[in-house]
Scaffold this motif. Structure first.
Motif, mmCIF file in Angstrom:
data_model
loop_
_atom_site.group_PDB
_atom_site.id
_atom_site.type_symbol
_atom_site.label_atom_id
_atom_site.label_comp_id
_atom_site.label_asym_id
_atom_site.label_seq_id
_atom_site.Cartn_x
_atom_site.Cartn_y
_atom_site.Cartn_z
ATOM 1 N N ASP A 63 0.837 -1.206 0.000
ATOM 2 C CA ASP A 63 0.000 0.000 0.000
ATOM 3 C C ASP A 63 0.872 1.258 0.000
ATOM 4 N N PHE A 64 1.958 1.231 0.775
ATOM 5 C CA PHE A 64 2.910 2.340 0.767
ATOM 6 C C PHE A 64 3.427 2.575 -0.658
ATOM 7 N N LEU A 65 3.833 1.482 -1.315
ATOM 8 C CA LEU A 65 4.431 1.601 -2.646
ATOM 9 C C LEU A 65 3.423 2.117 -3.670
ATOM 10 N N ILE A 66 2.192 1.641 -3.587
ATOM 11 C CA ILE A 66 1.156 2.076 -4.528
ATOM 12 C C ILE A 66 0.939 3.582 -4.428
ATOM 13 N N VAL A 67 0.866 4.097 -3.207
ATOM 14 C CA VAL A 67 0.659 5.538 -3.021
ATOM 15 C C VAL A 67 1.864 6.326 -3.541
ATOM 16 N N LEU A 68 3.060 5.823 -3.271
ATOM 17 C CA LEU A 68 4.262 6.486 -3.781
ATOM 18 C C LEU A 68 4.281 6.478 -5.302
ATOM 19 N N MET A 69 3.840 5.370 -5.904
ATOM 20 C CA MET A 69 3.834 5.277 -7.353
ATOM 21 C C MET A 69 2.791 6.195 -7.976
ATOM 22 N N GLU A 70 1.729 6.474 -7.252
ATOM 23 C CA GLU A 70 0.720 7.405 -7.778
ATOM 24 C C GLU A 70 1.329 8.781 -8.013
ATOM 25 N N ASP A 71 2.245 9.185 -7.129
ATOM 26 C CA ASP A 71 2.920 10.462 -7.308
ATOM 27 C C ASP A 71 3.836 10.423 -8.535
ATOM 28 N N VAL A 72 4.541 9.301 -8.700
ATOM 29 C CA VAL A 72 5.427 9.153 -9.855
ATOM 30 C C VAL A 72 4.616 9.149 -11.147
ATOM 31 N N MET A 73 3.527 8.376 -11.163
ATOM 32 C CA MET A 73 2.747 8.243 -12.385
ATOM 33 C C MET A 73 2.003 9.521 -12.730
ATOM 34 N N ALA A 74 1.774 10.371 -11.752
ATOM 35 C CA ALA A 74 1.141 11.662 -12.046
ATOM 36 C C ALA A 74 1.983 12.442 -13.044
ATOM 37 N N ALA A 75 3.300 12.321 -12.923
ATOM 38 C CA ALA A 75 4.193 13.004 -13.864
ATOM 39 C C ALA A 75 4.081 12.382 -15.254
ATOM 40 N N PHE A 76 3.946 11.052 -15.317
ATOM 41 C CA PHE A 76 3.765 10.386 -16.608
ATOM 42 C C PHE A 76 2.423 10.781 -17.228
ATOM 43 N N TYR A 77 1.397 10.833 -16.408
ATOM 44 C CA TYR A 77 0.079 11.217 -16.917
ATOM 45 C C TYR A 77 0.096 12.625 -17.497
ATOM 46 N N SER A 78 0.894 13.494 -16.904
ATOM 47 C CA SER A 78 0.962 14.862 -17.409
ATOM 48 C C SER A 78 1.473 14.888 -18.846
ATOM 49 N N ILE A 79 2.305 13.902 -19.191
ATOM 50 C CA ILE A 79 2.783 13.783 -20.577
ATOM 51 C C ILE A 79 1.643 13.331 -21.478
ATOM 52 N N ALA A 80 0.903 12.325 -21.022
ATOM 53 C CA ALA A 80 -0.223 11.811 -21.804
ATOM 54 C C ALA A 80 -1.305 12.856 -21.991
ATOM 55 N N GLU A 81 -1.424 13.778 -21.027
ATOM 56 C CA GLU A 81 -2.473 14.779 -21.065
ATOM 57 C C GLU A 81 -2.075 16.048 -21.817
ATOM 58 N N LEU A 82 -0.877 16.058 -22.405
ATOM 59 C CA LEU A 82 -0.472 17.228 -23.177
ATOM 60 C C LEU A 82 -1.471 17.468 -24.311
ATOM 61 N N PRO A 83 -1.790 18.713 -24.604
ATOM 62 C CA PRO A 83 -2.749 19.011 -25.676
ATOM 63 C C PRO A 83 -2.324 18.351 -26.990
ATOM 64 N N PHE A 84 -3.272 17.720 -27.649
ATOM 65 C CA PHE A 84 -2.974 17.036 -28.920
ATOM 66 C C PHE A 84 -4.034 17.440 -29.942
ATOM 67 N N HIS A 85 -3.714 18.496 -30.702
ATOM 68 C CA HIS A 85 -4.661 18.994 -31.707
ATOM 69 C C HIS A 85 -3.906 19.300 -33.000
ATOM 70 N N PRO A 86 -3.296 18.281 -33.611
ATOM 71 C CA PRO A 86 -2.517 18.516 -34.834
ATOM 72 C C PRO A 86 -3.410 18.957 -35.995
ATOM 73 N N GLN A 87 -2.858 19.835 -36.835
ATOM 74 C CA GLN A 87 -3.570 20.291 -38.020
ATOM 75 C C GLN A 87 -3.008 19.664 -39.297
ATOM 76 N N SER A 88 -1.905 18.943 -39.126
ATOM 77 C CA SER A 88 -1.285 18.279 -40.278
ATOM 78 C C SER A 88 -0.520 17.064 -39.775
#
Length: 205
Positions: A63-88
């Motif tokens: 449980d300790f590790l899962i909570v710690l990993m949530e903080d780490v994965m939040a940074a990864f999610y921020s990459i996935a959540e980058l705006p993606f609206h290509p025009q070409s």
């Protein structure tokens, strides 16, 4: 009434501080001992709290590790959540390369914590389930980006966005663990450019 509210707020603040102190202790112990060798006793001793207090906040070391990993994965999610609206297609290629490069660099910068997570995945069903949840969240976000590109007439419309997204993330996941284990045989930039080139070449028209 105000005094009662103040007492409640004070208790809540102390509980938050204790929880954070336990998490910081867990992180230190995990990194020093490795996940399998680390014990709850070591964490509690480092945090200078009691067993009862620790188990109010966490059910076990997984449980300790899962909570710690949530903080780490939040940074990864921020990459996935980058705006993606290509025009070409060119826009899409640049955005995808940036996301891929950022993801791989993040894997390298968080190598120590991810290594702990990889040790625990096979040993604790709760950790395995957490990683599966993380994977699905990424797949869902990638599929949304693919659908957007299809709607804009940039990506092939006959392909299933979820299937493509799953394969795309699996390739990242493989390299993520190679980076964690220091087993990647090329630079991160070369890996990112290769992945992005294959992906955009197969998906975008």
């Amino acid at each position: 009434m105000e005094q009662s509210h103040s007492v409640t707020d004070g208790r809540h603040l102390r509980a938050q501080q204790t929880r954070q102190k336990l998490l910081e202790a867990a992180r230190e112990v995990f990194l020093e001992e490795g996940f399998h060798k680390a014990t709850i006793s070591q964490i509690i001793k480092r945090a200078k709290t009691g067993y009862g207090t620790a188990y109010v906040h966490f059910t076990g070391k997984d449980d300790f590790l899962i909570v710690l990993m949530e903080d780490v994965m939040a940074a990864f999610y921020s990459i996935a959540e980058l705006p993606f609206h290509p025009q070409s297609r060119g826009d899409a290629e640049r955005l995808i390369l940036h996301q891929t490069t950022s993801f791989l660099n993040m894997a390298e910068s968080e190598r120590d914590m991810l290594k702990l997570f990889s040790e625990a995945i096979g040993a604790f069903p709760t950790v395995q389930k957490k990683w599966e949840d993380i994977r699905e969240q990424f797949v869902l976000r990638i599929a949304q980006d693919i659908k957007y590109s299809q709607e804009q007439g940039l990506a092939r419309k006959e392909v299933n966005p979820e299937l493509v997204a799953r394969g795309w993330f699996y390739s990242h996941e493989m390299y993520l663990w190679d980076i964690v284990k220091c087993q990647h045989k090329a630079s991160l930039d070369e890996i990112a450019k290769t992945l992005a080139s294959i992906y955009t070449g197969g998906l975008y028209e």
